[in-house]
Design an enzyme around this catalytic site. Structure first.
Site, mmCIF file in Angstrom:
data_model
loop_
_atom_site.group_PDB
_atom_site.id
_atom_site.type_symbol
_atom_site.label_atom_id
_atom_site.label_comp_id
_atom_site.label_asym_id
_atom_site.label_seq_id
_atom_site.Cartn_x
_atom_site.Cartn_y
_atom_site.Cartn_z
ATOM 1 N N LYS A 24 -22.263 49.482 7.484
ATOM 2 C CA LYS A 24 -20.902 49.975 7.724
ATOM 3 C C LYS A 24 -20.933 51.466 8.079
ATOM 4 O O LYS A 24 -21.990 52.116 7.930
ATOM 5 C CB LYS A 24 -20.064 49.692 6.476
ATOM 6 N N TYR B 299 -12.861 39.888 9.676
ATOM 7 C CA TYR B 299 -12.305 39.807 8.316
ATOM 8 C C TYR B 299 -11.040 38.949 8.277
ATOM 9 O O TYR B 299 -10.156 39.207 7.457
ATOM 10 C CB TYR B 299 -12.007 41.220 7.804
ATOM 11 N N GLU C 36 -19.911 34.802 12.613
ATOM 12 C CA GLU C 36 -20.045 36.255 12.770
ATOM 13 C C GLU C 36 -21.092 36.604 13.830
ATOM 14 O O GLU C 36 -20.911 37.558 14.596
ATOM 15 C CB GLU C 36 -20.413 36.886 11.418
ATOM 16 N N ASN D 127 -18.860 50.546 0.427
ATOM 17 C CA ASN D 127 -20.003 49.811 -0.131
ATOM 18 C C ASN D 127 -21.116 49.526 0.886
ATOM 19 O O ASN D 127 -21.892 48.584 0.741
ATOM 20 C CB ASN D 127 -19.533 48.543 -0.857
ATOM 21 N N HIS E 21 -22.508 44.894 4.970
ATOM 22 C CA HIS E 21 -21.897 43.562 4.985
ATOM 23 C C HIS E 21 -22.998 42.517 5.129
ATOM 24 O O HIS E 21 -23.976 42.741 5.836
ATOM 25 C CB HIS E 21 -20.941 43.433 6.179
HETATM 26 P P1 IDP Z 1 -18.277 41.164 0.605
HETATM 27 O O1 IDP Z 1 -18.404 42.310 1.596
HETATM 28 O O2 IDP Z 1 -19.152 41.390 -0.591
HETATM 29 O O3 IDP Z 1 -18.469 39.816 1.238
HETATM 30 P P2 IDP Z 1 -15.418 40.598 0.614
HETATM 31 O O4 IDP Z 1 -14.647 40.034 -0.534
HETATM 32 O O5 IDP Z 1 -15.687 39.713 1.780
HETATM 33 O O6 IDP Z 1 -16.779 41.210 0.021
HETATM 34 O O7 IDP Z 1 -14.638 41.896 1.091
HETATM 35 C C1 IDP Z 1 -14.970 42.520 2.305
HETATM 36 C C2 IDP Z 1 -15.009 44.013 2.094
HETATM 37 O O8 IDP Z 1 -13.692 44.465 1.744
HETATM 38 C C3 IDP Z 1 -15.882 44.491 0.936
HETATM 39 O O9 IDP Z 1 -17.248 44.586 1.266
HETATM 40 C C4 IDP Z 1 -15.264 45.841 0.636
HETATM 41 O O10 IDP Z 1 -15.684 46.820 1.591
HETATM 42 C C5 IDP Z 1 -13.793 45.566 0.860
HETATM 43 N N1 IDP Z 1 -13.141 45.193 -0.405
HETATM 44 C C6 IDP Z 1 -13.251 44.032 -1.084
HETATM 45 N N2 IDP Z 1 -12.528 44.040 -2.213
HETATM 46 C C7 IDP Z 1 -11.944 45.259 -2.237
HETATM 47 C C8 IDP Z 1 -11.042 45.890 -3.166
HETATM 48 O O11 IDP Z 1 -10.653 45.313 -4.203
HETATM 49 N N3 IDP Z 1 -10.633 47.155 -2.849
HETATM 50 C C9 IDP Z 1 -11.049 47.810 -1.737
HETATM 51 N N4 IDP Z 1 -11.897 47.244 -0.833
HETATM 52 C C10 IDP Z 1 -12.332 45.996 -1.085
HETATM 53 MG MG MG Z 2 -17.326 38.842 2.676
#
Ligand code: IDP
Ligand code: MG
Length: 151
Positions: A11, A51, A128, A114, A117
């Site tokens: 990212k 997304y 994807e 974080n 992805h």
């Molecule tokens: P993942 O990336 O571990 O698959 P997902 O639930 O698919 O997690 O969420 C996509 C991205 O959205 C996450 O990697 C993170 O950057 C962001 N995200 C997920 N949950 C939250 C949240 O509660 N607050 C802010 N950002 C979030």
């Molecule tokens: Mg995800």
């Protein structure tokens, strides 16, 4: 049977912090094979599609702004059980819950920053990969290395 593939994306925070090499290194050292790699600016259209499952979440607008803040590095990795193992190499979605030794466990703190992805299922990976690499990925053989990694 075709080898399993996953879509891994560094990212914008990971690119800007200079962690692209470190993230590639984790997958390379594990023994997985790189079959596609690109640095590109994202677009709202691509991100809405990528997304699409999260569009009703309260954090969705913030997530899109984060992902639009700079270029991303997208890649496709191939190998045994790569989708699940790739997610384990990344760590939990929330970096504070990620074990040390994982990418998120070692390099970040907040869920909204974080770093990376990884596809969450074989089906998501296929979707994807065709979204981010519409021209396809490379098929190539590691003649010598393959037999040193797989039994
Ligand atoms: P993942 O990336 O571990 O698959 P997902 O639930 O698919 O997690 O969420 C996509 C991205 O959205 C996450 O990697 C993170 O950057 C962001 N995200 C997920 N949950 C939250 C949240 O509660 N607050 C802010 N950002 C979030
Ligand atoms: Mg995800």
């Amino acid at each position: 049977m075709a080898e399993e593939r996953t879509y891994i994306m560094v990212k914008p925070d990971g690119v800007e912090r200079g962690l692209v090499g470190e993230i590639i290194k984790r997958f390379e050292s594990k023994g997985y094979k790189l079959v596609a790699l690109q640095l590109l600016p994202t677009s709202r259209e691509l991100l809405n599609e990528h997304y699409c499952d999260l569009k009703d979440k309260p954090f969705f607008p913030k997530l899109i702004n984060y992902m639009l803040s700079g270029p991303v590095v997208g890649m496709v990795w191939e190998g045994k059980d790569i989708v699940k193992t790739g997610r384990r190499l990344l760590g939990e979605t929330d970096p504070l819950k990620s074990a040390p030794g994982t990418i998120r466990g070692d390099y970040c703190i907040d869920v909204g920053k974080n770093l990376c992805h990884g596809s969450d299922s074989v089906e998501s990976a296929q979707r994807e990969i065709s979204l981010w690499f519409p021209n396809g990925v490379l098929s190539w053989e590691r003649h010598n290395v393959h037999k040193l990694i797989y039994e």
